[in-house]
Design a protein around this motif. Structure first.
Motif, mmCIF file in Angstrom:
data_model
loop_
_atom_site.group_PDB
_atom_site.id
_atom_site.type_symbol
_atom_site.label_atom_id
_atom_site.label_comp_id
_atom_site.label_asym_id
_atom_site.label_seq_id
_atom_site.Cartn_x
_atom_site.Cartn_y
_atom_site.Cartn_z
ATOM 1 N N GLU A 112 -88.603 14.682 -18.879
ATOM 2 C CA GLU A 112 -88.332 15.860 -19.698
ATOM 3 C C GLU A 112 -87.273 16.748 -19.045
ATOM 4 O O GLU A 112 -86.375 17.256 -19.720
ATOM 5 C CB GLU A 112 -89.619 16.647 -19.931
ATOM 6 N N PHE A 113 -87.365 16.923 -17.729
ATOM 7 C CA PHE A 113 -86.344 17.702 -17.020
ATOM 8 C C PHE A 113 -84.982 17.047 -17.211
ATOM 9 O O PHE A 113 -83.988 17.716 -17.516
ATOM 10 C CB PHE A 113 -86.702 17.772 -15.536
ATOM 11 N N GLY A 114 -84.931 15.725 -17.038
ATOM 12 C CA GLY A 114 -83.669 15.012 -17.200
ATOM 13 C C GLY A 114 -83.108 15.141 -18.594
ATOM 14 O O GLY A 114 -81.893 15.323 -18.778
ATOM 15 N N GLN A 115 -83.963 15.047 -19.601
ATOM 16 C CA GLN A 115 -83.486 15.187 -20.978
ATOM 17 C C GLN A 115 -82.869 16.561 -21.211
ATOM 18 O O GLN A 115 -81.793 16.688 -21.821
ATOM 19 C CB GLN A 115 -84.630 14.970 -21.957
ATOM 20 N N ASN A 116 -83.541 17.606 -20.730
ATOM 21 C CA ASN A 116 -83.032 18.964 -20.939
ATOM 22 C C ASN A 116 -81.684 19.173 -20.272
ATOM 23 O O ASN A 116 -80.783 19.824 -20.834
ATOM 24 C CB ASN A 116 -84.046 19.978 -20.417
ATOM 25 N N GLU A 117 -81.512 18.618 -19.074
ATOM 26 C CA GLU A 117 -80.243 18.811 -18.372
ATOM 27 C C GLU A 117 -79.132 17.966 -18.994
ATOM 28 O O GLU A 117 -77.973 18.409 -19.056
ATOM 29 C CB GLU A 117 -80.410 18.487 -16.884
ATOM 30 N N LEU A 118 -79.443 16.775 -19.467
ATOM 31 C CA LEU A 118 -78.436 15.973 -20.158
ATOM 32 C C LEU A 118 -78.004 16.633 -21.463
ATOM 33 O O LEU A 118 -76.838 16.572 -21.855
ATOM 34 C CB LEU A 118 -78.984 14.568 -20.425
ATOM 35 N N ARG A 119 -78.959 17.302 -22.126
ATOM 36 C CA ARG A 119 -78.602 18.027 -23.341
ATOM 37 C C ARG A 119 -77.588 19.130 -23.025
ATOM 38 O O ARG A 119 -76.619 19.339 -23.765
ATOM 39 C CB ARG A 119 -79.853 18.627 -23.981
ATOM 40 N N LYS A 120 -77.819 19.824 -21.914
ATOM 41 C CA LYS A 120 -76.862 20.866 -21.506
ATOM 42 C C LYS A 120 -75.494 20.258 -21.181
ATOM 43 O O LYS A 120 -74.450 20.821 -21.518
ATOM 44 C CB LYS A 120 -77.392 21.608 -20.285
ATOM 45 N N LEU A 121 -75.516 19.098 -20.515
ATOM 46 C CA LEU A 121 -74.253 18.440 -20.174
ATOM 47 C C LEU A 121 -73.459 18.096 -21.417
ATOM 48 O O LEU A 121 -72.250 18.348 -21.501
ATOM 49 C CB LEU A 121 -74.548 17.178 -19.363
ATOM 50 N N TRP A 122 -74.131 17.524 -22.409
ATOM 51 C CA TRP A 122 -73.447 17.100 -23.629
ATOM 52 C C TRP A 122 -73.001 18.283 -24.485
ATOM 53 O O TRP A 122 -71.931 18.255 -25.089
ATOM 54 C CB TRP A 122 -74.352 16.205 -24.464
ATOM 55 N N SER A 123 -73.833 19.313 -24.562
ATOM 56 C CA SER A 123 -73.561 20.395 -25.509
ATOM 57 C C SER A 123 -72.828 21.583 -24.908
ATOM 58 O O SER A 123 -72.153 22.331 -25.631
ATOM 59 C CB SER A 123 -74.874 20.890 -26.137
ATOM 60 N N GLN A 124 -72.959 21.780 -23.573
ATOM 61 C CA GLN A 124 -72.372 22.973 -22.963
ATOM 62 C C GLN A 124 -71.380 22.684 -21.855
ATOM 63 O O GLN A 124 -70.491 23.486 -21.595
ATOM 64 C CB GLN A 124 -73.496 23.866 -22.408
ATOM 65 N N GLY A 125 -71.565 21.576 -21.167
ATOM 66 C CA GLY A 125 -70.651 21.246 -20.083
ATOM 67 C C GLY A 125 -71.363 21.158 -18.750
ATOM 68 O O GLY A 125 -72.474 21.668 -18.568
ATOM 69 N N VAL A 129 -75.445 22.418 -15.960
ATOM 70 C CA VAL A 129 -76.496 21.512 -15.510
ATOM 71 C C VAL A 129 -77.093 22.033 -14.206
ATOM 72 O O VAL A 129 -76.383 22.382 -13.273
ATOM 73 C CB VAL A 129 -75.949 20.088 -15.307
ATOM 74 N N SER A 130 -78.419 22.091 -14.153
ATOM 75 C CA SER A 130 -79.108 22.604 -12.973
ATOM 76 C C SER A 130 -78.863 21.713 -11.753
ATOM 77 O O SER A 130 -78.879 20.488 -11.852
ATOM 78 C CB SER A 130 -80.616 22.686 -13.237
ATOM 79 N N ALA A 131 -78.656 22.346 -10.615
ATOM 80 C CA ALA A 131 -78.535 21.588 -9.363
ATOM 81 C C ALA A 131 -79.815 20.816 -9.070
ATOM 82 O O ALA A 131 -79.791 19.781 -8.383
ATOM 83 C CB ALA A 131 -78.217 22.545 -8.216
ATOM 84 N N TYR A 132 -80.941 21.282 -9.590
ATOM 85 C CA TYR A 132 -82.218 20.610 -9.339
ATOM 86 C C TYR A 132 -82.321 19.267 -10.054
ATOM 87 O O TYR A 132 -83.216 18.471 -9.745
ATOM 88 C CB TYR A 132 -83.386 21.513 -9.749
ATOM 89 N N GLN A 133 -81.409 19.007 -10.999
ATOM 90 C CA GLN A 133 -81.396 17.703 -11.659
ATOM 91 C C GLN A 133 -81.220 16.581 -10.640
ATOM 92 O O GLN A 133 -81.684 15.460 -10.849
ATOM 93 C CB GLN A 133 -80.277 17.657 -12.705
ATOM 94 N N SER A 134 -80.597 16.884 -9.503
ATOM 95 C CA SER A 134 -80.335 15.860 -8.492
ATOM 96 C C SER A 134 -81.608 15.215 -7.967
ATOM 97 O O SER A 134 -81.583 14.085 -7.485
ATOM 98 C CB SER A 134 -79.538 16.450 -7.329
ATOM 99 N N PHE A 135 -82.734 15.929 -8.057
ATOM 100 C CA PHE A 135 -83.977 15.323 -7.579
ATOM 101 C C PHE A 135 -85.161 15.488 -8.527
ATOM 102 O O PHE A 135 -86.144 14.755 -8.409
ATOM 103 C CB PHE A 135 -84.367 15.869 -6.196
#
Length: 405
Positions: A112-125, A129-135
């Motif tokens: 779920e965390f990954g999905q939310n951050e990928l959504r930000k990547l695709w829609s906002q840039g 994307v949160s630095a915490y996505q790395s782990f």
């Protein structure tokens, strides 16, 4: 030191009960936590039921700094670890930090965390994307966060074996105890009830598309057509037996035997590996089939897989030779968290002398299983066998038993 691994603490988070007492009371009462998904709109998907944990508010259990850096899976795992340590009467800060480890299993990571951050990547840039996505998405994140929170710097790791992984993690924790580690937090919590995770589960082809929560997941039933997934699991505190006794800890039971196999390639003509995993686990525990008082089944809810499991059990124990139960019919299959939850239930069955029921299923007579149905069965339980299988042919078996006081 004996090197014997015993369980002194349980931390449970389940769709039908948050915390060990609530889970056990609901399970003995036959109360299900399966229903229509609420965490997202499932209307566009062929499968719409899941076992969701209700009532978990992360902010009630964790410091605010952890919330933005963790997936729901990890938040539940951190709380369950706290409950397990409290149940064991362990204060990690009072023990040598290199004498404590963490071994968990994961089937999906922080989806779920990954999905939310990928959504930000695709829609906002990318800058959003949160630095915490790395782990936060990583399979090992629960082990890492639990070890950091509790200052546990001993042998740690993660096991990935789909739904068999939770048993494999407990076995790895037992190995570390035998090698001299004083205490290991082990088990698993999974939570992938988000659209990205849901599509991945649907791709496996084993989800039930039934709409009735009481008829969607029916292991060993002629109407079985797949399983209902869920979120949650259990974390256990394993300790070296003499050290646990020295501090007068309550001991639920011993991790006595373990076996694991991999099914052969389809079409090879070789038999499935589940029976062999059971036999290895019994031999490791220095136990005979007659010593086992109850089997907690994998209960795939797939006709072919159910038949394989029934044949393995009747081969080892004889037709209707041992009580069999599948309390996961009240929670759904929790992926890596399902087997540790069954291990917790097995230890509670040993403590209370009662076998929890399998709900909803009407077992097919040809399986020749003594399935515990509808209501608990009171009987002395000294030794229990827990089975789990993962997609791709993983088979794992764990023997737990009462310890002499």
């Amino acid at each position: 030191m004996t090197g014997t691994a015993v369980v002194t603490g349980l931390g449970v988070a389940s769709p039908n009960g948050l915390g060990t007492p609530a889970y056990w009371a609901a399970t003995l009462a036959g109360r299900s936590g399966i229903g229509r998904i609420t965490r997202f709109d499932p209307g566009r998907y062929p499968a719409r039921l899941a076992g969701e944990i209700s009532g978990f508010v992360a902010e009630d259990h964790l410091p605010s700094r952890l919330i933005p850096q963790t997936d729901r899976m990890t938040r539940i795992a951190l709380a369950a670890a706290d409950w397990a340590l409290a149940d064991a009467g362990v204060r990690p800060g009072e023990l040598p930090e290199f004498d404590m480890g963490v071994v968990t299993a994961s089937a999906s990571g922080g989806f779920e965390f990954g999905q939310n951050e990928l959504r930000k990547l695709w829609s906002q840039g990318s800058q959003y994307v949160s630095a915490y996505q790395s782990f936060a998405w990583f399979y090992a994140v629960n082990s890492g966060q639990i070890s950091i929170r509790n200052g546990m710097k001993g042998p740690s790791g993660v096991v990935v074996g789909d739904q068999a992984g939770g048993i494999d993690a407990l076995a790895q924790a037992r190995r570390q105890i035998r090698r001299g580690t004083r205490l290991v937090v082990s088990g698993a919590v999974d939570a992938s009830l988000c659209p990205w995770g849901w599509v991945a589960q649907l791709a496996g082809g084993r989800l039930s598309t039934g709409e009735d929560p009481g008829r969607a997941y029916l292991p060993f039933d002629r109407a079985a057509r797949g399983h209902v997934p869920g979120e949650g699991g259990a974390l256990l505190v394993l300790e070296e037996a003499e050290a646990a006794r020295a501090r007068d800890a309550h001991v639920y039971g011993e991790i006595a035997g373990y076996g694991a196999t991999l099914d052969p390639k389809p079409g090879s003509g070789r038999p499935p590996g589940l029976r062999k995993a059971v036999e290895i686990a019994l031999a490791d525990a220095e136990a005979d089939a007659a010593d086992v008082d109850v089997v907690f089944a994998d209960a795939a809810g797939d006709p072919g897989l159910d038949r394989t499991e029934a044949e393995a059990l009747t081969a080892v124990f004889g037709p209707r030779g041992v009580p069999v139960t599948a309390p996961k019919t009240m929670t759904g299959r929790l992926y890596s968290g399902g087997a540790p939850l069954d291990v917790a239930a097995a230890l509670l069955a040993i403590r209370d002398g009662v076998v929890p029921p399998t709900v909803h299923s009407d077992p097919a007579p040809e399986y020749d299983l003594d399935l515990v149905l509808d209501r608990p069965r009171t009987l002395p339980v000294r030794t229990a066998l827990v089975l789990a299988r993962g997609h791709g042919g993983f088979n794992s078996a764990l023997v737990v038993r009462r310890t002499a006081r």
